[in-house]
Design a protein around this motif. Structure first.
Motif, PDB file in Angstrom:
ATOM      1  N   ILE A  19     -37.273  35.869  12.226  1.00 40.88           N
ATOM      2  CA  ILE A  19     -36.903  34.929  13.289  1.00 40.88           C
ATOM      3  C   ILE A  19     -35.785  34.001  12.817  1.00 40.88           C
ATOM      4  O   ILE A  19     -34.814  33.766  13.538  1.00 40.88           O
ATOM      5  CB  ILE A  19     -38.139  34.123  13.756  1.00 40.88           C
ATOM      6  CG1 ILE A  19     -39.095  35.050  14.507  1.00 40.88           C
ATOM      7  CG2 ILE A  19     -37.734  32.940  14.625  1.00 40.88           C
ATOM      8  CD1 ILE A  19     -40.466  34.460  14.751  1.00 40.88           C
ATOM      9  N   GLU A  20     -35.903  33.494  11.607  1.00 37.32           N
ATOM     10  CA  GLU A  20     -34.859  32.618  11.051  1.00 37.32           C
ATOM     11  C   GLU A  20     -33.534  33.366  10.919  1.00 37.32           C
ATOM     12  O   GLU A  20     -32.475  32.838  11.251  1.00 37.32           O
ATOM     13  CB  GLU A  20     -35.303  32.060   9.694  1.00 37.32           C
ATOM     14  CG  GLU A  20     -34.367  31.014   9.138  1.00 37.32           C
ATOM     15  CD  GLU A  20     -34.263  29.768  10.013  1.00 37.32           C
ATOM     16  OE1 GLU A  20     -33.179  29.157  10.037  1.00 37.32           O
ATOM     17  OE2 GLU A  20     -35.244  29.401  10.674  1.00 37.32           O
ATOM     18  N   TYR A  21     -33.594  34.599  10.438  1.00 35.76           N
ATOM     19  CA  TYR A  21     -32.397  35.432  10.294  1.00 35.76           C
ATOM     20  C   TYR A  21     -31.706  35.620  11.648  1.00 35.76           C
ATOM     21  O   TYR A  21     -30.496  35.461  11.780  1.00 35.76           O
ATOM     22  CB  TYR A  21     -32.788  36.789   9.694  1.00 35.76           C
ATOM     23  CG  TYR A  21     -31.655  37.771   9.594  1.00 35.76           C
ATOM     24  CD1 TYR A  21     -30.812  37.766   8.496  1.00 35.76           C
ATOM     25  CD2 TYR A  21     -31.435  38.719  10.582  1.00 35.76           C
ATOM     26  CE1 TYR A  21     -29.768  38.671   8.386  1.00 35.76           C
ATOM     27  CE2 TYR A  21     -30.397  39.629  10.489  1.00 35.76           C
ATOM     28  CZ  TYR A  21     -29.568  39.602   9.385  1.00 35.76           C
ATOM     29  OH  TYR A  21     -28.535  40.496   9.288  1.00 35.76           O
ATOM     30  N   LEU A  22     -32.501  35.948  12.663  1.00 34.56           N
ATOM     31  CA  LEU A  22     -31.938  36.155  14.004  1.00 34.56           C
ATOM     32  C   LEU A  22     -31.363  34.857  14.558  1.00 34.56           C
ATOM     33  O   LEU A  22     -30.290  34.841  15.163  1.00 34.56           O
ATOM     34  CB  LEU A  22     -33.007  36.720  14.944  1.00 34.56           C
ATOM     35  CG  LEU A  22     -33.488  38.135  14.630  1.00 34.56           C
ATOM     36  CD1 LEU A  22     -34.682  38.490  15.502  1.00 34.56           C
ATOM     37  CD2 LEU A  22     -32.370  39.152  14.795  1.00 34.56           C
ATOM     38  N   LYS A  23     -32.086  33.754  14.362  1.00 37.61           N
ATOM     39  CA  LYS A  23     -31.650  32.457  14.870  1.00 37.61           C
ATOM     40  C   LYS A  23     -30.311  32.052  14.267  1.00 37.61           C
ATOM     41  O   LYS A  23     -29.429  31.536  14.965  1.00 37.61           O
ATOM     42  CB  LYS A  23     -32.714  31.400  14.570  1.00 37.61           C
ATOM     43  CG  LYS A  23     -32.486  30.085  15.251  1.00 37.61           C
ATOM     44  CD  LYS A  23     -33.668  29.157  15.013  1.00 37.61           C
ATOM     45  CE  LYS A  23     -33.462  27.848  15.733  1.00 37.61           C
ATOM     46  NZ  LYS A  23     -34.601  26.943  15.515  1.00 37.61           N
ATOM     47  N   GLU A  24     -30.146  32.308  12.961  1.00 34.60           N
ATOM     48  CA  GLU A  24     -28.883  31.989  12.289  1.00 34.60           C
ATOM     49  C   GLU A  24     -27.713  32.772  12.877  1.00 34.60           C
ATOM     50  O   GLU A  24     -26.570  32.358  12.761  1.00 34.60           O
ATOM     51  CB  GLU A  24     -28.992  32.285  10.788  1.00 34.60           C
ATOM     52  CG  GLU A  24     -29.873  31.309  10.047  1.00 34.60           C
ATOM     53  CD  GLU A  24     -30.118  31.724   8.601  1.00 34.60           C
ATOM     54  OE1 GLU A  24     -29.603  32.765   8.158  1.00 34.60           O
ATOM     55  OE2 GLU A  24     -30.844  30.991   7.910  1.00 34.60           O
TER      56      GLU A  24
END
Length: 61
Positions: A19-24
């Motif tokens: 989720i963090e990877y996608l959000k970035e």
């Protein structure tokens, strides 16, 4: 990893990392949820196939 399975804490950590990877990268909401679900399904399918082939191999030996 016991029996090639993640425990619940590890699963949540992986999901949070994805989720963090996608959000970035600007991917959020429904699009991110679909990507996360597709990834999880792919991993589950690969694991199920591996277990199946291991069982077949044992049965043939």
């Amino acid at each position: 990893m016991k029996n090639n399975q993640l425990n619940q804490k590890q699963e949540l950590e992986v999901a949070a990392d994805v989720i963090e990877y996608l959000k970035e990268r600007g991917v959020e909401g429904i699009q991110a949820a679909c990507i996360l679900k597709t990834s999880a399904t792919h991993v589950e399918n690969r694991l199920a196939a591996q277990v199946f082939f291991n069982a077949i191999q044992k049965a043939l030996n």
